[in-house]
Design an enzyme around this catalytic site. Structure first.
Site, PDB file in Angstrom:
ATOM      1  N   ASP A 114      40.689   3.615  25.066  1.00  0.00           N
ATOM      2  CA  ASP A 114      39.114   3.950  24.943  1.00  0.00           C
ATOM      3  C   ASP A 114      39.215   2.900  23.691  1.00  0.00           C
ATOM      4  O   ASP A 114      39.581   2.869  22.839  1.00  0.00           O
ATOM      5  CB  ASP A 114      38.636   5.114  24.514  1.00  0.00           C
ATOM      6  CG  ASP A 114      36.858   4.505  24.754  1.00  0.00           C
ATOM      7  OD1 ASP A 114      36.703   5.955  25.130  1.00  0.00           O
ATOM      8  OD2 ASP A 114      36.839   4.107  24.768  1.00  0.00           O
TER       9      ASP A 114
HETATM   10  C1  GLC Z   1      32.774   3.740  24.786  1.00  0.00           C
HETATM   11  C2  GLC Z   1      33.356   5.003  25.736  1.00  0.00           C
HETATM   12  C3  GLC Z   1      34.284   4.532  26.787  1.00  0.00           C
HETATM   13  C4  GLC Z   1      33.540   2.726  27.741  1.00  0.00           C
HETATM   14  C5  GLC Z   1      34.198   1.978  26.186  1.00  0.00           C
HETATM   15  C6  GLC Z   1      33.891   0.563  26.668  1.00  0.00           C
HETATM   16  O1  GLC Z   1      33.701   3.925  23.247  1.00  0.00           O
HETATM   17  O2  GLC Z   1      33.842   5.777  25.017  1.00  0.00           O
HETATM   18  O3  GLC Z   1      33.604   5.403  28.062  1.00  0.00           O
HETATM   19  O4  GLC Z   1      34.386   2.646  28.308  1.00  0.00           O
HETATM   20  O5  GLC Z   1      33.758   1.980  25.252  1.00  0.00           O
HETATM   21  O6  GLC Z   1      32.370   0.404  26.142  1.00  0.00           O
END
Ligand code: GLC
Length: 748
Positions: free
Chosen positions: A282
């Site tokens: 993430d």
């Molecule tokens: C965010 C979220 C994740 C998302 C990623 C890209 O912090 O936790 O679910 O897909 O970053 O935006």
């Protein structure tokens, strides 16, 4: 990871892979330098949208430079064919090996034309509609150059204080698993190389939904039983459904940040389950291991993450800065990079990106696909099916279609952005059909609108806190006067679109701001109130439940919100939704869920205080899991099983009669629960093990059959082993988790 484990995992994976693709991957890997391998494991955010904190040192110039060196394997949040083509051109035509980028995006419940938020879709229990909703999202995203969505999110959660409950499928692992499968199939279709499909991403692996106190990005301490029986099943279902990527999460699990957890990512996901796609971190979760106190610096974070099976670093700048040197220093084996790069290249080949890196960059297709009529119809259908009728005591609903004076009150009734929810970075503000606009399509009544009070003040944005209006009641007077003269008052109250979602945990589950006061003030002058909730989480609306005759849970229903709500209020669609998550009486009850344990002191049979309860609130929730009314009424009878005692492993057939005892055609979600009365690990008082969405004409009766088997009756023990134990079981069937229609059987 030892070499034998790597080899065993590789053999496991090789069983289902395409030998032609594997040959191409091997050939390409041999040509790649360590830096180019690290490049494939490096993902940058597009230069246009930020969905997380920009890491220090990140800059557009550096990203372009790395793109040209072949040091970028993926981009996220690059929006539109033009922009995707621009970055893809650099990767394919200006680098040494011309490896195409995989372009990811948060297509959570639609791209431009938005479906209801995922928690709302879960309330439909309609797997076909949910799958179709995901396929519409994939069609619009892929037409815009995207070939990978960061969804479905499948974090089971029992805590509505957590802002991201809006993004998942609620509190139950069985329902969550079926919905995960439907969404993966919807996004990926039957052919990943088809231009209208995208690679899906099971997230967030794992246990993010059990963040302590519902606080965002927090610690998670859960036991093996909850991990294996509640958290992991949807992910396993997604892997079995063929999901091609997995995203890890920000939380730690029992002291280990999951982005550094070999147990989760290698032993379970890639080992036991044989997952052969790739794991993306993430946003910066790898370098956040430093903040967690699990890594001294980026070098150690990189080493721990790659060893644990995190294949791609999203916007963390950790792999790109430290991994190549770790290999050169002999600290990290290059075989770990080869494993990660193989997985990434495999998905790129499966998407057809090597055959035609620009296949998703067709501007004509983008133009004709985005926002077309078919997609509006699909999201409207999904929205209607997601609405849950919570209460209708005096049959105030459905509204009469003519001769009525209707007052419509609430800022959210005219809000054309909040109904789009918080995960809408590709969509545009003010593009939802508001409830006011939907109601105006019914011209047989007089309709007067008054805002009553704002929900928030100032500007509401994706990355900023929403400032709640908790003082300005200047609109009350107008609302009260409009309500006084009406036959029926429809009040649309709830949360602003950015009051749920990532980074939006709340300690207060009541109507935000002055809305509760507005509701009470209007009710005082006119008790014929229909409360329509617009919200992204269960709310503790005990006062409303005690006073308001009709309550409709309309979540955040996406682009066609107003039409869906109006068609339900006027009875053109008979509501069929059922709650995928328990509504508490107050926040103090949280976590509260239907599949709780009986405990050693389940009730006050001795008439004293020494039993499991709170002294200041009832033990039961405000609305239970699986609850939802209809304009029809349904009666259950004749619950039967094809025996009372069964051998372990036998199929067990359960049947029940369901009658629509009303003059209105309707749909009912028939739910089947079990209870395993005695287990070596204690079992919940109820567990959902089957459901069927049944259409019943007025007066019609149908016999509904379910099949139970080992899969239904077993559970994971604390070693993570699936076991089935003989003993006594109960079966329950009904229209919600509090059904009392039950039968017993013995498993020998
Ligand atoms: C965010 C979220 C994740 C998302 C990623 C890209 O912090 O936790 O679910 O897909 O970053 O935006």
């Amino acid at each position: 990871m030892t070499m034998t484990v790597a080899r065993a995992q590789k053999q496991e994976m090789m069983k289902n892979t395409n030998p032609e693709i594997e040959f191409k991957i091997d050939s390409l890997l041999q040509l790649m330098t360590v830096e180019e391998k690290v490049g494939q494991m490096n993902q940058y955010n597009g230069f246009w949208d930020v969905t997380g904190p920009a890491p220090e040192g990140g800059s557009a110039e550096k990203k372009y430079e790395h793109l040209r060196k072949g040091w970028v394997g993926s981009m996220l949040s690059v929006r539109g064919v033009k922009q995707v083509r621009a970055v893809q051109k650099i990767a394919v035509e200006e680098t040494r090996l011309g490896i195409p980028l995989i372009i990811g995006f948060d297509v959570i419940h639609g791209y431009k034309t938005l479906s209801p938020i995922p928690l709302a879709e879960a309330a439909s229990w309609d797997l076909e509609a949910i799958k179709n909703s995901a396929s519409v999202a994939a069609a619009e995203a892929s037409a815009s150059g995207i070939n990978w969505t960061f969804g479905p999110m499948m974090d089971i959660s029992r805590d509505p204080r957590w802002g991201r409950v809006m993004e998942g499928a609620g509190e139950d692992a069985f329902l969550g698993s079926r919905i995960a499968e439907a969404r993966v199939h919807g996004f990926q279709g039957d052919d990943l190389s088809a231009v209208h499909t995208v690679a899906a991403c099971a997230k967030h692996f794992a246990a993010y939904g059990f963040s302590e106190s519902g606080k965002e990005y927090n610690t998670v301490d859960i036991g093996a039983s909850t991990l294996h029986n509640v958290v992991l099943p949807p992910f396993k279902a997604a892997v079995n459904a063929g999901v091609r990527t997995v995203m890890n999460s920000f939380n730690e699990l029992n002291g280990v940040p999951v982005t550094g957890s070999s147990y989760l990512q290698r032993d379970i996901l890639k080992g036991e389950w044989g997952f052969d796609g790739f794991v993306v971190s993430d946003w910066a979760s790898i370098n956040e291991m430093i903040n967690w106190g699990h890594a001294r610096d980026k070098r150690e974070a990189a080493q721990k993450a790659v060893t644990a099976g995190s294949d791609m670093d999203m916007e963390g700048n950790v792999y790109i800065e430290a991994l190549a040197q770790l290999v050169k220093d002999g600290v990290v084996e290059e075989s770990l990079l080869d494993d990660a790069v193989r997985r990434i290249l495999r998905v790129k080949y499966e998407l057809g990106l090597f055959d035609d890196p620009y296949k998703y960059c067709d501007e004509a297709r983008e133009k004709e696909t985005i926002g077309n009529a078919k997609h509006h119809e699909a999201v409207l259908d999904m929205a209607k099916k997601s609405i849950v009728l919570l209460k209708n005591d005096t049959n105030l609903l459905p509204l009469k279609k003519e001769g009525q004076k209707i007052a419509l009150i609430g800022a959210l009734a005219s809000d054309k952005s909040s109904p789009l929810g918080s995960w809408r970075i590709a969509s545009d503000d003010d593009t939802a059909v508001s409830v006011l606009e939907g109601m105006q399509n019914y011209s047989g009544n007089s309709l007067t609108y008054a805002k009553g009070a704002d929900v928030f003040v100032g500007q509401a944005q994706f990355i900023q806190e929403v400032v709640v209006n908790d003082a300005d009641k200047s609109g009350f007077e107008e609302a009260i006067s409009v309500a006084k003269n009406a036959d029926v008052v429809v009040m649309v109250l709830g949360e602003q679109g950015f009051q749920t979602g990532e980074g939006r945990s709340r300690t207060n589950l009541q109507l935000p701001g002055v809305q509760q006061e507005l509701l009470e003030a209007v009710f005082k002058v006119n008790p014929n109130v229909v409360l329509v909730l617009n919200n992204g989480r269960p709310l503790a609306i005990s006062w409303a439940d005690a006073h308001i005759p009709a309550i409709v849970e309309a979540w955040q229903l996406g682009t066609e919100t107003g039409n869906a709500v109006a068609q339900v209020l006027y009875g053109d669609y008979n509501p069929s939704g059922k709650l995928p998550m328990t509504f508490p009486r107050n926040v103090g009850q949280v976590p509260i869920y239907y599949n709780f344990k009986n405990t050693g002191r389940p009730d006050d049979k001795d008439g004293n205080v020494f039993w499991s309860h709170f002294i200041d609130v009832e033990k039961t929730p405000l609305y239970p899991f699986g609850h939802g009314l209809s304009y029809s009424t349904f009666e259950y009878s004749d619950l039967k099983m094809d025996g009372t005692s069964f051998e372990t492993g036998a199929d067990i057939v359960v049947s029940v009669q369901v009658q629509n005892t009303s003059p209105v055609d309707g749909k009912e979600v028939v739910q089947l629960y079990i209870r395993d009365l005695v287990g070596s690990i204690t079992r919940p008082v109820k567990e959902l093990k089957g459901f069927e969405l049944v259409e019943l004409k007025a007066g019609e009766t149908k016999s509904i059959r379910f099949k139970l088997n080992n899969e239904s009756l077993g559970y994971y023990n604390n070693d993570g082993k699936f076991i089935v134990e003989p003993g006594d079981f109960k079966v329950f069937v009904g229209g919600s988790s509090i059904t009392r229609l039950e039968s017993d059987f013995e498993l020998k």
